[in-house]
Design a protein around this motif. Structure first.
Motif, short mmCIF file in Angstrom:
data_model
loop_
_atom_site.label_atom_id
_atom_site.label_comp_id
_atom_site.label_asym_id
_atom_site.label_seq_id
_atom_site.Cartn_x
_atom_site.Cartn_y
_atom_site.Cartn_z
N CYS A 70 0.84 -1.20 0.00
CA CYS A 70 0.00 0.00 0.00
C CYS A 70 0.87 1.25 0.00
O CYS A 70 0.90 1.99 0.99
N PRO A 71 1.57 1.52 -1.09
CA PRO A 71 2.43 2.70 -1.12
C PRO A 71 1.61 3.99 -1.10
O PRO A 71 0.70 4.17 -1.92
N ASN A 72 1.90 4.86 -0.16
CA ASN A 72 1.20 6.15 -0.06
C ASN A 72 -0.31 5.99 -0.01
O ASN A 72 -1.06 6.74 -0.65
N MET A 73 -0.76 5.00 0.74
CA MET A 73 -2.20 4.71 0.90
C MET A 73 -2.87 4.38 -0.44
O MET A 73 -4.05 4.68 -0.65
N LYS A 74 -2.12 3.72 -1.32
CA LYS A 74 -2.68 3.25 -2.59
C LYS A 74 -2.56 1.73 -2.63
O LYS A 74 -1.53 1.19 -2.99
N PRO A 75 -3.63 1.03 -2.22
CA PRO A 75 -3.56 -0.43 -2.13
C PRO A 75 -3.35 -1.09 -3.48
O PRO A 75 -3.96 -0.70 -4.47
N GLU A 76 -2.46 -2.07 -3.51
CA GLU A 76 -2.22 -2.84 -4.73
C GLU A 76 -3.18 -4.02 -4.75
O GLU A 76 -2.86 -5.12 -4.32
N TYR A 119 -10.69 -6.79 -2.27
CA TYR A 119 -9.78 -5.67 -2.03
C TYR A 119 -10.12 -4.43 -2.84
O TYR A 119 -9.33 -3.48 -2.87
N THR A 120 -11.28 -4.41 -3.48
CA THR A 120 -11.67 -3.22 -4.25
C THR A 120 -13.08 -2.73 -3.93
O THR A 120 -13.54 -1.75 -4.51
N TYR A 313 -8.86 2.23 -2.86
CA TYR A 313 -8.66 1.88 -4.27
C TYR A 313 -9.50 2.78 -5.16
O TYR A 313 -9.00 3.39 -6.12
N ASP A 314 -10.78 2.92 -4.85
CA ASP A 314 -11.65 3.79 -5.65
C ASP A 314 -11.25 5.25 -5.52
O ASP A 314 -11.33 6.03 -6.47
N GLY A 319 -8.61 9.96 -8.56
CA GLY A 319 -7.67 11.08 -8.51
C GLY A 319 -7.69 11.88 -7.23
O GLY A 319 -7.23 13.02 -7.21
N GLY A 320 -8.23 11.30 -6.15
CA GLY A 320 -8.31 12.04 -4.90
C GLY A 320 -7.29 11.58 -3.88
O GLY A 320 -6.45 10.72 -4.15
N HIS A 321 -7.37 12.14 -2.69
CA HIS A 321 -6.50 11.73 -1.61
C HIS A 321 -7.25 11.87 -0.29
O HIS A 321 -8.18 12.66 -0.16
N MET A 322 -6.84 11.08 0.67
CA MET A 322 -7.48 11.09 1.98
C MET A 322 -6.98 12.26 2.80
O MET A 322 -5.77 12.42 3.02
N ALA A 323 -7.90 13.10 3.27
CA ALA A 323 -7.51 14.20 4.15
C ALA A 323 -7.02 13.65 5.48
O ALA A 323 -5.97 14.05 5.99
#
Length: 433
Positions: A70-76, A119-120, A313-314, A319-323
């Motif tokens: 999960c690099p930078n909160m981006k789950p593979e 996982y999605t 994942y979604d 194109g967003g990010h978690m605050a």
């Protein structure tokens, strides 16, 4: 030995034996209470001695594993299949699944599809736009659909679309819903808290329709995206309990209505509230369709145990990010309003002025049939099923790094094994992630 000496010795011996028995009983009761605290407490139990070697091994491999999973909160999510296979290995199952004797082909495709779903998955989020004029109905602020019979007026439909186009801009809050992580409590509170316009007579709460407005390019760019999480394995067990309760209600409903009786799956033969039933459920969960004896994934509502990382994942696909996220539910009624107010300061209402009222509790939380308690006993035992739970939930431990208790000791041991790390690194290479 004289009678005068023998009597005091007998008394002393009896007192000694009595003290030993009393101490043993006290220790037994103490251990029993400790077991109850471990099994039924809010936090997951400690399963393995967190010795220096295990801690050192884990500390050496975890940063690299975390960056691959999960690099930078981006789950593979593509690694989900490898995790299912590793869980099967912990349970002593064939890592590639059963073979379909009719077609002579492995059922890898169904295993892959099951893992991808796990996982999605992302439930419908809700949003609040403080700068959007709400649609009025009587005294309440409501959200009208963009399509359907209630949006018949083309001009009204156009205006609503325009409002939606701008509502994902600055100031909008988007809450990613996670089942079995206070989802109903938070959503019910938000509907009540944001039903009234803010001091400028504006503000609009709505359930986002299938993310259609969020999946456009840059739709997430300026939104304040938040959520709440909990310990992943504790949540898995709670989700299992929810599945059991919902499924049993479905069977009863079919019988009462005179319909066909739902099938009895293999795991159900273990009896209500038994450890064997939960262990079999986990084994079938990581199985292929051929092995599973025709599980109905939709009816079983397996989304209650699918990974919390699915919402990320979604989010990243959009194109967003978690605050930010609330990493614990232990003091939710006080912490959530405070968290939301500080994380999304565009909220004009003073939502932190009072704690949330307790609402939206599921009937399954009472655990009348003992499903949750049985699952916790399996977890406390630290056996093969407990290790498989570590494997299935590693993505969440990698993504949600602020969990107060961190990674449980048993899972540290599992993640430190060369077999586990090699399998993840090989899968990363194979999937080029």
């Amino acid at each position: 030995m004289s009678r005068s000496i023998r009597a005091p010795l007998i008394v002393l011996l009896a007192a000694t034996v009595g003290f030993m028995i009393g101490s043993a009983c006290t220790l037994l009761l103490s251990n029993t209470f400790d077991l109850e605290r471990n099994v039924f407490g809010a936090s997951p139990p400690v399963l393995a001695a967190n010795n220096l070697k295990t801690a050192a091994d884990f500390d050496a491999v975890w940063p690299d594993l975390q960056s691959r999973l999960c690099p930078n909160m981006k789950p593979e999510a593509a690694l989900g299949e490898a995790l299912f296979r590793l869980a099967r290995s912990e349970l002593g199952m064939d890592t590639h699944g059963a073979y379909n004797t009719a077609s002579k082909t492995a059922t890898d495709n169904t295993l892959r599809a099951s893992a991808w779903d796990a996982y999605t998955f992302n439930p419908q989020p809700w949003s609040y736009s403080p700068n959007e004029t709400p649609v009025k109905k009587g005294l309440h602020s409501v959200s009208l659909p963009l399509h359907g019979p209630r949006a018949r007026n083309p001009q009204k439909k156009r205006r609503l679309n325009e409002a939606s186009d701008t509502s994902m801009g600055g100031g909008t809050i988007v809450c990613l819903r996670i089942y079995k992580a206070a989802n109903d409590q938070i959503r019910t509170w938000a509907r009540l808290e944001f039903a009234k316009p803010n001091k400028r007579g504006m503000g609009r709460y709505r359930d986002v329709d299938a993310m259609e407005r969020l999946q456009r390019k840059n739709a997430w760019k300026d939104a304040c995206v938040v959520t709440a999480v909990r310990d992943p394995i504790e949540r898995f067990m709670s989700g299992y309990n929810e599945i059991e309760i919902r499924w049993s209600r479905g069977i009863i409903r079919d019988q009462n209505q005179g319909g066909s009786i739902a099938p009895v799956y293999k795991y159900e033969r273990g009896g209500n509230g038994t450890k064997g039933r939960f262990e079999q459920f986990v084994a079938e969960y990581v199985s292929s369709d051929t092995e599973r004896e025709g599980w109905d994934w939709k009816s079983l509502e397996l989304e209650h145990i699918w990974s919390m990382s699915g919402v990320l994942y979604d989010l990243n696909q959009s194109g967003g990010h978690m605050a930010d996220y609330l990493p614990s539910l232990s003091n939710l009624t006080y912490d959530w309003p405070q968290f939301l107010q500080s994380t999304c300061p565009t909220i004009e209402q003073d939502i932190a002025r009072r704690p949330m009222a307790i609402r939206g509790q599921h009937g399954s939380s009472r655990d009348r049939h003992g499903y949750y308690a049985a699952a916790k006993l399996v977890w406390a035992g630290g056996g093969a099923t407990a290790r498989a739970l570590c494997v299935l939930n590693v993505m969440d431990y990698a993504c949600w790094g602020k969990l107060p208790a961190g990674v449980p000791p048993l899972c540290k041991e599992v993640y430190s094994r060369p077999r586990f790390t090699s399998a993840i690194f090989d899968a990363v290479s194979a999937n080029k992630v």
